[in-house]
Design a protein around this motif. Structure first.
Motif, PDB file in Angstrom:
ATOM      1  N   GLN B  37       0.857  -1.186   0.000  1.00 33.76           N
ATOM      2  CA  GLN B  37       0.000   0.000   0.000  1.00 33.76           C
ATOM      3  C   GLN B  37       0.892   1.235   0.000  1.00 33.76           C
ATOM      4  OE1 GLN B  37      -2.675   0.491   3.414  1.00 33.76           O
ATOM      5  NE2 GLN B  37      -4.257   1.294   2.059  1.00 33.76           N
ATOM      6  N   GLY B  40      -1.255   7.164  -1.728  1.00 35.43           N
ATOM      7  CA  GLY B  40      -2.024   7.613  -2.884  1.00 35.43           C
ATOM      8  C   GLY B  40      -2.269   6.554  -3.930  1.00 35.43           C
ATOM      9  N   GLN B  41      -1.900   5.320  -3.634  1.00 38.13           N
ATOM     10  CA  GLN B  41      -2.057   4.242  -4.612  1.00 38.13           C
ATOM     11  C   GLN B  41      -3.010   3.172  -4.094  1.00 38.13           C
ATOM     12  OE1 GLN B  41      -0.695   4.492  -7.706  1.00 38.13           O
ATOM     13  NE2 GLN B  41      -0.065   6.488  -6.943  1.00 38.13           N
ATOM     14  N   SER B  42      -3.483   2.350  -5.016  1.00 38.11           N
ATOM     15  CA  SER B  42      -4.351   1.237  -4.634  1.00 38.11           C
ATOM     16  C   SER B  42      -3.566   0.185  -3.869  1.00 38.11           C
ATOM     17  CB  SER B  42      -4.949   0.593  -5.886  1.00 38.11           C
ATOM     18  OG  SER B  42      -5.559   1.544  -6.717  1.00 38.11           O
ATOM     19  N   LEU B  43      -4.271  -0.517  -3.017  1.00 31.96           N
ATOM     20  CA  LEU B  43      -3.695  -1.693  -2.366  1.00 31.96           C
ATOM     21  C   LEU B  43      -3.400  -2.706  -3.474  1.00 31.96           C
ATOM     22  CD1 LEU B  43      -3.272  -2.522   0.608  1.00 31.96           C
ATOM     23  CD2 LEU B  43      -5.484  -3.644   0.518  1.00 31.96           C
TER      24      LEU B  43
END
Lengths: 110, 117
Positions: B37, B40-43
């Motif tokens: 994670q 600011g990013q997707s899991l």
């Protein structure tokens, strides 16, 4: 195009307001639609789960899925300060490998 | 539900070093998953670890960079090798639930927050 799109903008609402979150997806193979809640410095926890179009309610939470539009939503009624968290949408195809959105940070102001 | 413990909870590492993250589950599980994670990013799923077989890596992740061990049904480790600042992230261990929801119900540890200088 990403498989799952979730506008990651933060959201601040006054206590008692309705919170509305949504995600879009591009892969029609997704069969399972979920919302996870993640408190600060904690791992995500499953909040809502559905596998069909329509609405599903659980207390103050409603999950909505529209497979024809490839669109899912989460509504939180009568929001409480304890609802302050990051909400992640997630989708799966039946093999435990999920695609997650970027998450929305929600702050409920007392 | 499953209780998942991760160690370390956080660490600050120097560029070029490696760090091993441990994940302990309070029950026997077939599949364990390692996620990243980033801010600011997707899991993002790194790999799936099954006991007794090689881990299965997702596109963009390789064994040399993220070696995984799965010695038994309650334990796994993820090593982040030859770290660079781009590896600064939260690394999460997870397992699938068995409550009858089928796929999609995952339990997560609290995460290991790595900062690489």
């Amino acid at each position: 195009q990403k498989e799952v799109e979730q506008d990651p903008g933060p959201l601040s609402v006054p206590e008692g307001a309705i919170v509305s979150l949504n995600c879009t997806y591009s892969n029609s193979a997704f069969q399972y639609f979920m919302w996870y809640r993640q408190y600060s410095r904690k791992g995500p926890e499953l909040l809502m789960y559905t596998y069909s179009s329509g609405n599903k309610e659980d207390g103050r939470f409603t999950a909505q899925v529209d497979k024809s539009s490839k669109y899912i939503s989460l509504f939180i009624r009568d929001s409480q300060p304890s609802d302050s968290a990051t909400y992640l949408c997630a989708m799966g195809r039946g093999n435990n490998r999920l695609a997650f959105g970027k998450g929305n940070q929600v702050v409920v102001i007392p | 539900s499953a209780v998942i413990s991760q160690k370390p909870s956080r660490d600050i590492c120097q560029r070029g070093t490696s760090l091993t993250i441990q994940c302990q589950v309070d029950s026997q599980v077939t599949m364990m998953f390692w996620y990243r994670q980033q801010p600011g990013q997707s899991l993002t799923l790194i790999a799936t670890a099954n006991q007794g077989s090689e881990a299965t890596y997702e596109s963009g992740f390789v064994i040399d960079k993220f070696p995984i061990s799965r010695p038994n049904l309650t334990f796994s480790t993820l090593t982040v090798s030859n770290m660079s600042p781009e590896d600064s992230s939260i690394y999460l261990c997870s397992v699938a639930g068995t409550s009858g929801l089928g796929t999609g119900e995952l339990f997560f540890g609290e995460g290991s927050r790595l900062t690489v200088l």
